[in-house]
Design an enzyme around this catalytic site. Structure first.
Site, PDB file in Angstrom:
ATOM      1  N   HIS A 204       0.904  -1.195  -0.145  1.00  0.00           N
ATOM      2  CA  HIS A 204       0.058   0.093   0.076  1.00  0.00           C
ATOM      3  C   HIS A 204       0.738   1.262  -0.040  1.00  0.00           C
ATOM      4  CE1 HIS A 204      -3.596   2.319   1.493  1.00  0.00           C
ATOM      5  NE2 HIS A 204      -2.459   3.076   1.852  1.00  0.00           N
ATOM      6  N   GLU A 205       1.830   1.217   1.001  1.00  0.00           N
ATOM      7  CA  GLU A 205       2.792   2.596   0.903  1.00  0.00           C
ATOM      8  C   GLU A 205       3.348   2.812  -0.493  1.00  0.00           C
ATOM      9  OE1 GLU A 205       2.310   4.704   3.054  1.00  0.00           O
ATOM     10  OE2 GLU A 205       0.759   3.182   4.208  1.00  0.00           O
TER      11      GLU A 205
ATOM     12  N   HIS B  88       1.284   4.199  -2.975  1.00  0.00           N
ATOM     13  CA  HIS B  88       1.322   5.836  -2.946  1.00  0.00           C
ATOM     14  C   HIS B  88       2.465   6.547  -3.756  1.00  0.00           C
ATOM     15  CE1 HIS B  88      -1.893   6.491  -0.153  1.00  0.00           C
ATOM     16  NE2 HIS B  88      -1.459   5.682   0.832  1.00  0.00           N
TER      17      HIS B  88
ATOM     18  N   GLU C 114      -6.286   6.765  -0.942  1.00  0.00           N
ATOM     19  CA  GLU C 114      -6.214   5.521  -0.468  1.00  0.00           C
ATOM     20  C   GLU C 114      -6.659   4.366  -1.080  1.00  0.00           C
ATOM     21  OE1 GLU C 114      -4.642   5.076   2.239  1.00  0.00           O
ATOM     22  OE2 GLU C 114      -4.063   6.979   2.742  1.00  0.00           O
TER      23      GLU C 114
HETATM   24 ZN    ZN Z   1      -2.411   5.279   2.540  1.00  0.00          ZN
END
Ligand code: ZN
Length: 269
Positions: A127-128, A131, A190
């Protein structure tokens, strides 16, 4: 600190002169990006260096090796293989992690109490890193510059910091990245990071089903700590629903990757 304003203004002017790029995110969302990839890298590098100076690093070799192992597997499936990513485990109760342009990943030891096992940790790191891949930091810093929020935070942040001995341009850049990092990502960012992250973890051989257990654990851990992971958007319930819908899509990636997995990244005792 008025001395900082002209620098940030010149930074903004430079960005505008070099072209404000309206582009599309990986899921086809419109993005306004003021900064070049090189500028983002510089911001990421200086911010991360600053964080390493200011925050306590973990001395736990077992945990550090474990986090590195999971991070390596995630970054090894990224499309652009430049220099290896730098991975740092910070000694802090924060349940959080982040990734910055330029190839930096920071994990807090508190996260290891909530993310149970390598597949759940891979959910967070996927997830990071997503981004970063999707230019979300650039979007945030660009928005901050355009709305002037960057200026206000810069003033506040620099109020207590002596900048006289630093390279002013670099500290302005670093600050920009920190501003981008401080401002929570939006709901669309997100969801996008969840979708891309799920694909990354499956490709790296981590079980995508663990993403659901991870967010359930996050939910149990409660809010309040860290800007990034426990931000309220999207709500954990909605996020889990979305991840459940995407499982069937990424399962073939997971199965295809299994034969190539050389290290299972166990934390051990
Ligand atoms: Zn996030």
């Amino acid at each position: 600190m008025n001395s900082m304003k002209p620098l940030l203004l010149s930074l903004l002017t430079t960005a505008l002169l070099s072209g404000c790029v309206t582009t599309e995110s990986p899921t086809g969302r419109g993005q306004t990006l003021l900064f070049s990839a090189e500028q983002m890298q510089q911001m990421g590098d200086s911010s991360f260096a600053e964080m390493k100076r200011q925050q306590k690093l973990s001395k736990d070799k077992r945990q550090t090796d474990y986090v590195n192992c999971v991070a390596r597997r995630i970054t090894s499936v990224l499309p652009n293989q430049g220099q290896p990513w730098e991975v740092v485990l910070f000694d802090s109760e924060q349940v959080n992690a982040f990734a910055l342009p330029g190839g930096h990943i920071g994990v807090y030891t508190g996260l290891l109490k909530v993310a149970e096992g390598p597949d759940q940790l891979a959910t967070v790191l996927g997830h990071e890193v997503a981004h970063v891949l999707a230019n979300h930091g650039n979007e945030q810093v660009s928005r901050a510059q355009l709305t002037g929020v960057g200026m206000q935070i810069a003033d506040a942040a620099l109020g207590g910091v002596g900048v006289a001995n630093k390279d002013l341009y670099m500290s302005a850049l670093g600050l920009g990245a920190q501003v981008g990092f401080i401002l929570p990502f939006g709901r669309a960012q997100e969801s996008e990071a969840d979708a891309i992250g799920l694909e990354l973890m499956a490709k790296a051989g981590f079980d995508p089903a663990a993403s659901i257990a991870l967010w359930q654990n996050m939910d149990k851990a409660g809010g309040g700590q860290g800007v990034e992971l426990l931000s309220t958007h999207p709500s954990h319930g909605h996020r889990i629903e979305e991840l459940q819908k995407r499982q069937a899509q990424v399962l073939p990636l997971y199965h295809a990757s299994q034969a190539g997995v050389k290290n299972r990244c166990q934390l051990g005792k």
